[in-house]
Design a protein around this motif. Sequence first.
Motif, PDB file in Angstrom:
ATOM      1  N   UNK A  64     -10.212  21.821  36.281  1.00  9.22           N
ATOM      2  CA  UNK A  64      -9.582  20.708  35.569  1.00  9.22           C
ATOM      3  C   UNK A  64     -10.526  20.117  34.519  1.00  9.22           C
ATOM      4  N   UNK A  65     -11.824  20.206  34.754  1.00 10.03           N
ATOM      5  CA  UNK A  65     -12.804  19.650  33.814  1.00 10.03           C
ATOM      6  C   UNK A  65     -13.118  20.618  32.672  1.00 10.03           C
ATOM      7  N   UNK A  66     -13.318  21.907  33.001  1.00  6.75           N
ATOM      8  CA  UNK A  66     -13.776  22.870  31.997  1.00  6.75           C
ATOM      9  C   UNK A  66     -12.659  23.725  31.414  1.00  6.75           C
ATOM     10  N   UNK A  70     -14.431  30.250  36.076  1.00  7.29           N
ATOM     11  CA  UNK A  70     -15.833  30.209  36.478  1.00  7.29           C
ATOM     12  C   UNK A  70     -16.715  30.399  35.260  1.00  7.29           C
ATOM     13  N   UNK A  71     -17.983  30.058  35.422  1.00  4.11           N
ATOM     14  CA  UNK A  71     -18.988  30.282  34.388  1.00  4.11           C
ATOM     15  C   UNK A  71     -19.946  31.343  34.887  1.00  4.11           C
ATOM     16  N   UNK A  72     -20.294  32.258  34.027  1.00  5.15           N
ATOM     17  CA  UNK A  72     -21.262  33.300  34.338  1.00  5.15           C
ATOM     18  C   UNK A  72     -22.506  33.019  33.498  1.00  5.15           C
ATOM     19  N   UNK A  85     -21.245  32.319  29.863  1.00  6.00           N
ATOM     20  CA  UNK A  85     -19.880  32.652  29.502  1.00  6.00           C
ATOM     21  C   UNK A  85     -18.937  31.851  30.379  1.00  6.00           C
ATOM     22  N   UNK A  86     -17.927  31.265  29.789  1.00  5.47           N
ATOM     23  CA  UNK A  86     -16.878  30.606  30.569  1.00  5.47           C
ATOM     24  C   UNK A  86     -15.706  31.573  30.634  1.00  5.47           C
ATOM     25  N   UNK A  87     -15.256  31.883  31.849  1.00  2.49           N
ATOM     26  CA  UNK A  87     -14.224  32.887  32.064  1.00  2.49           C
ATOM     27  C   UNK A  87     -12.939  32.207  32.527  1.00  2.49           C
ATOM     28  N   UNK A 119      -9.258  22.173  26.731  1.00  2.00           N
ATOM     29  CA  UNK A 119     -10.475  21.968  27.521  1.00  2.00           C
ATOM     30  C   UNK A 119     -11.439  23.144  27.313  1.00  2.00           C
ATOM     31  N   UNK A 120     -10.900  24.366  27.256  1.00  2.00           N
ATOM     32  CA  UNK A 120     -11.752  25.532  27.016  1.00  2.00           C
ATOM     33  C   UNK A 120     -12.403  25.450  25.642  1.00  2.00           C
TER      34      UNK A 120
END
Length: 123
Positions: A64-66, A70-72, A85-87, A119-120
């Motif tokens: 909900x925030x990002x 997930x983030x790698x 990386x934001x996936x 948000x992304x």
Amino acid sequence: MTIAPIFSSSCDLANRLPVMIAEFLDIEQRLKRRFREDSITDILIASILSLPGNDVVVLTPPEAKTGGDFDLVIVELASGEAVQFRIQAKRLTPHKHDWMTSSYTELAHPHNNGGQSQALLRG
């Protein structure tokens, strides 16, 4: 024992996992049951974390925030340099007659207002 596919390296994962995911989605077609994008995301995270070595970090901040699943974060330990990386998994909705006009209808999530994609972009 792990349920995640085991890969010998990140290159091995990059070469083999797309075919495995395609097979997984073919199973979905035969079952007449829709697998969620989260199923693929979970397999990917588990596979990444099962890679040899300890130089991969997977963060799971609140979606909900990002806007992301997930983030790698990949860190070069010697230099301290990192790339993140934001996936966010989304399913491509095929067009009935012209595959080139397929679309990601879920990008308007939630409630057709596009809040998740915004948000992304902010991230």
